[in-house]
Design an enzyme around this catalytic site. Structure first.
Site, PDB file in Angstrom:
ATOM      1  N   GLY A 190      90.999  47.223  20.643  1.00  0.00           N
ATOM      2  CA  GLY A 190      90.811  46.347  21.798  1.00  0.00           C
ATOM      3  C   GLY A 190      90.365  47.150  23.003  1.00  0.00           C
ATOM      4  O   GLY A 190      89.900  48.281  22.870  1.00  0.00           O
ATOM      5  N   GLU A 218      82.380  48.685  30.725  1.00  0.00           N
ATOM      6  CA  GLU A 218      82.096  47.938  29.497  1.00  0.00           C
ATOM      7  C   GLU A 218      81.971  46.450  29.817  1.00  0.00           C
ATOM      8  O   GLU A 218      82.875  45.851  30.405  1.00  0.00           O
ATOM      9  CB  GLU A 218      83.204  48.160  28.472  1.00  0.00           C
ATOM     10  N   CYS A 277      82.202  46.947  19.989  1.00  0.00           N
ATOM     11  CA  CYS A 277      82.683  48.131  20.702  1.00  0.00           C
ATOM     12  C   CYS A 277      81.675  49.269  20.662  1.00  0.00           C
ATOM     13  O   CYS A 277      81.621  50.085  21.575  1.00  0.00           O
ATOM     14  CB  CYS A 277      84.018  48.581  20.119  1.00  0.00           C
ATOM     15  N   LYS A 294      99.284  40.831  14.272  1.00  0.00           N
ATOM     16  CA  LYS A 294      99.160  39.962  15.444  1.00  0.00           C
ATOM     17  C   LYS A 294      97.672  39.825  15.742  1.00  0.00           C
ATOM     18  O   LYS A 294      97.055  40.691  16.334  1.00  0.00           O
ATOM     19  CB  LYS A 294      99.903  40.574  16.643  1.00  0.00           C
ATOM     20  N   GLU A 324      91.659  52.241  18.675  1.00  0.00           N
ATOM     21  CA  GLU A 324      90.200  52.248  18.851  1.00  0.00           C
ATOM     22  C   GLU A 324      89.910  51.329  20.025  1.00  0.00           C
ATOM     23  O   GLU A 324      90.130  50.124  19.954  1.00  0.00           O
ATOM     24  CB  GLU A 324      89.514  51.778  17.564  1.00  0.00           C
ATOM     25  N   GLY A 338      95.011  49.262  25.788  1.00  0.00           N
ATOM     26  CA  GLY A 338      95.457  50.467  25.098  1.00  0.00           C
ATOM     27  C   GLY A 338      96.382  51.311  25.953  1.00  0.00           C
ATOM     28  O   GLY A 338      97.371  51.874  25.455  1.00  0.00           O
TER      29      GLY A 338
END
Length: 498
Positions: A237, A391, A293, A184, A259, A242
């Site tokens: 992501g 972030e 990331c 996906k 991750e 998550g």
């Protein structure tokens, strides 16, 4: 007149790929895909829902239960993976122009993504042939050995930053170990993922082993996570997504590899090579448009060199070339999507109340449309500031001074994240001690982010769950079955004789 930015032969519509065929969604629904330079729709993609995921999973399960792929010898699968790698590498120029156009990534940074993706397949193609599993002997008494077996259908959910290459990180080991997959891709960037089907067909991957469903995370991604016939989910992501996946997968006790986000520190000590540190930390947060990331987006600098560092860093940040993604001179292109642009710009405005703006701070001159953000630098940022803690995932950096090694370590660890850390010092003892103490899954000493595919990739705290890379990927995508053999007499306690 044709627009030189636009790659030739763009598809009018992007479909799913299920059981060896391109198909639209069961309900016919689609979503728009935007060009990040103009934010105009350039194509539509099939919008997958639960029904489409069910078809893809059923195809993958059939290919696993009845097809040849899981039953092939490792050498046979390896040959297919090497053919995949050669085909991927041969498409580098085409992939780069598609990736650059779809995601806003500068073309010079998109070039080479296919080579990196090819190396992921080659690495795991070689690893499964060379791999040996454990055997333990007790001479004359017992022999124990380990069987490694593919698990089933792996659900792979991938992000929109360097999407094709990051898809290969998951596809390579999942396929190498004999699993079948449902991919996906991120809804913002479905274009390059549509190349996989043709590559796999040409390489001879059996039908049904690879399936792709486009769609929104809350529809297609959610259905994939909750499907009872998908025992594995590998996700890259943001941390909040998550958490949702973790909760939704829990009732099924699925294997998870995640991750997630990062707010990685780059720590610069006074004895560091200042020019190298400035160059590396500029590249570390502004390459890939800051949408990475592992970006070193918090720079911690020892006070004795702080002012000089800030001055040099700001001056260099102002010289970073913002431009159209297709221009080879461009160093920072357009952010991926207007939603993400709005998020990054909101943090820029927050930063103006939390730090001293020394570079950037808005749209670059001459770019009145599209998702362009000037490389933005804030100095004197407090550790409790939002731009220090949260972030941003864009070309925005916070710089903070420190006075001692202990303070540097406390600042480095003072976030919920723990993905990467970058340490700049010429003191060998300090470098290793600091690396061991910093809360990060990966540490680079006097270096930028350089990957060795044999090493574990992953984070701690809110930055992830589990690691991939090398044997860690093999471990995730296989079940390890222990087999025990008694070589001597059976030593059984005797129950029930009397």
């Amino acid at each position: 007149m044709t627009d030189s930015r636009i790659p030739a032969d763009l598809p009018d519509h992007i479909q799913h790929y299920i059981d060896g065929a391109f198909v639209d969604s069961v309900d016919g629904d689609t979503f728009d895909v935007l060009d990040p330079v103009t934010n105009k729709t350039y194509t539509t993609a099939a919008a997958g829902k639960k029904a489409d995921i069910e078809l893809a999973v059923a195809a993958a399960k059939r290919a696993f239960d009845e097809g040849p792929w899981p039953r092939m010898l490792p050498r046979e699968r390896s040959r297919v993976l090497h053919r995949i790698a050669d085909l991927v590498e041969s498409r580098d120029a085409r992939l780069a122009e598609l990736e650059s156009y779809d995601s806003g990534l500068p073309i010079t940074q998109a070039l080479g993504q296919a080579r990196r993706a090819a190396e992921n397949f080659r690495f795991f193609a070689d690893l499964i042939v060379a791999q040996s599993d454990d055997a333990f002997k007790v001479p004359g008494k017992q022999m124990n050995y380990v069987n490694r077996k593919p698990i089933g259908v792996a659900g792979l959910i991938t992000p929109w930053n360097t999407p094709f290459m990051l898809e290969s990180w998951k596809l390579g080991p999942a396929l190498a170990t004999g699993n079948t997959v449902v991919l996906k891709p991120a809804e913002f960037t479905p274009l390059s993922a549509s190349l996989w089907a043709g590559i796999f067909e040409e390489a001879g991957l059996p039908s049904g082993v690879f399936n792709l469903v486009n769609g929104l995370g809350e529809d297609a991604g959610d259905a994939l996570v909750k499907h009872p016939d998908v025992p594995l989910i590998s996700f890259t992501g943001e941390s909040s997504t998550g958490q949702l996946i973790f909760g939704n997968a829990a009732p099924f006790l699925k294997g998870l590899s995640m991750e997630l986000g990062g707010k990685s520190p780059a720590v610069v000590f006074a004895d560091a090579d200042l020019e190298a540190a400035v160059d590396a930390t500029i590249f570390g947060v502004f390459s890939l448009n800051g949408e990475r990331c592992t970006a070193g987006s918090r720079i911690l600098v020892e006070r004795s060199i702080y002012e000089e560092f800030v001055e040099r860093y700001a001056a260099q940040a102002k010289r970073v070339t913002v431009g159209y993604p297709h221009d080879p001179a461009t160093e920072v292109g357009a952010l991926v999507h207007p939603e993400h642009y709005d998020k990054v710009m909101s943090y820029v405005e927050i930063g103006k109340t939390e730090g001293r703006l020394v570079a950037g701070g808005g749209r670059p001159e001459g770019f009145d449309a599209g998702n362009f953000v000037a490389p933005t630098v804030f100095a004197d940022v407090s550790p409790d500031a939002r731009i220090f803690q949260e972030e941003i995932f864009g070309p925005v950096v916070a710089i903070t001074p420190f006075d001692s090694d202990d303070e540097a370590l406390a600042l480095a660890n003072n976030t919920k994240y723990g993905l990467a850390a970058y340490i700049w010092t010429n003191d060998l003892k300090r470098a290793h001690n600091f690396a061991q103490s910093v809360e990060a899954g990966m540490v680079w000493l006097n270096s930028n982010n350089v990957r060795d595919l044999r090493t574990p990739f992953g984070g701690v705290k809110a930055s992830g769950l589990g690691h991939e890379g090398g044997y860690r990927s093999i471990d995730f995508y296989t079940d390890q079955q222990s087999v025990h053999i008694t070589l001597g007499g059976a030593h059984n306690p005797t129950f029930g004789k009397n």
